[in-house]
Design a protein around this motif. Structure first.
Motif, PDB file in Angstrom:
ATOM      1  N   ILE A   1     -21.353  14.919   9.225  1.00  0.00           N
ATOM      2  CA  ILE A   1     -21.438  13.832   8.332  1.00  0.00           C
ATOM      3  C   ILE A   1     -21.978  14.326   7.202  1.00  0.00           C
ATOM      4  CG2 ILE A   1     -22.292  11.467   7.891  1.00  0.00           C
ATOM      5  CD1 ILE A   1     -22.524  11.149  11.043  1.00  0.00           C
ATOM      6  N   PRO A   2     -23.059  14.839   6.862  1.00  0.00           N
ATOM      7  CA  PRO A   2     -23.380  15.368   5.656  1.00  0.00           C
ATOM      8  C   PRO A   2     -22.346  16.457   5.047  1.00  0.00           C
ATOM      9  CG  PRO A   2     -25.450  15.330   7.107  1.00  0.00           C
ATOM     10  CD  PRO A   2     -23.853  15.115   7.811  1.00  0.00           C
ATOM     11  N   PHE A   3     -21.846  17.215   5.989  1.00  0.00           N
ATOM     12  CA  PHE A   3     -20.780  18.313   5.531  1.00  0.00           C
ATOM     13  C   PHE A   3     -19.551  17.608   4.938  1.00  0.00           C
ATOM     14  CE2 PHE A   3     -17.353  21.039   6.297  1.00  0.00           C
ATOM     15  CZ  PHE A   3     -17.561  22.118   5.543  1.00  0.00           C
ATOM     16  N   ARG A   4     -19.085  16.422   5.756  1.00  0.00           N
ATOM     17  CA  ARG A   4     -17.962  15.656   4.894  1.00  0.00           C
ATOM     18  C   ARG A   4     -18.338  15.044   3.778  1.00  0.00           C
ATOM     19  NH1 ARG A   4     -15.785  13.389  10.817  1.00  0.00           N
ATOM     20  NH2 ARG A   4     -15.420  15.334  11.709  1.00  0.00           N
ATOM     21  N   TYR A   5     -19.258  14.289   3.705  1.00  0.00           N
ATOM     22  CA  TYR A   5     -19.671  13.907   2.131  1.00  0.00           C
ATOM     23  C   TYR A   5     -19.810  14.779   1.115  1.00  0.00           C
ATOM     24  CZ  TYR A   5     -22.297  11.213  -1.153  1.00  0.00           C
ATOM     25  OH  TYR A   5     -22.852  10.843  -2.406  1.00  0.00           O
ATOM     26  N   LEU A   6     -20.498  15.979   1.415  1.00  0.00           N
ATOM     27  CA  LEU A   6     -20.575  16.922   0.150  1.00  0.00           C
ATOM     28  C   LEU A   6     -18.907  17.374   0.302  1.00  0.00           C
ATOM     29  CD1 LEU A   6     -22.171  19.069  -1.408  1.00  0.00           C
ATOM     30  CD2 LEU A   6     -22.218  20.443   0.483  1.00  0.00           C
TER      31      LEU A   6
ATOM     32  N   TRP B   1     -17.443  14.962  -1.921  1.00  0.00           N
ATOM     33  CA  TRP B   1     -18.043  14.929  -3.305  1.00  0.00           C
ATOM     34  C   TRP B   1     -17.640  16.040  -4.191  1.00  0.00           C
ATOM     35  CZ3 TRP B   1     -21.350  18.135  -5.883  1.00  0.00           C
ATOM     36  CH2 TRP B   1     -21.876  17.553  -7.112  1.00  0.00           C
TER      37      TRP B   1
END
Length: 55
Positions: free
Chosen positions: A14-19, A22
């Motif tokens: 989830i944080p990887f996809r957000y990064l 962005w």
């Protein structure tokens, strides 16, 4: 299940996809001025013909 309600893979993905999303939005902004200048040049080349046909 651990102390978190999501699977451990979600803690990473989830944080990887957000990064990645962005970074993609930032990359797109770098390319826009080039496309905008090219579109403006093409419009200016054809503007006289476009306005002459409107009469």
């Amino acid at each position: 299940m651990g102390p978190f309600p999501v699977q451990p893979s979600g803690l990473v993905s989830i944080p990887f996809r957000y990064l990645v999303g962005w970074l993609g939005s930032r990359w797109d902004r770098r390319l826009r001025p080039v496309a905008s200048r090219e579109n403006r040049r093409l419009y200016e080349e054809s503007e006289a013909r476009l306005l002459a046909a409107a009469e």
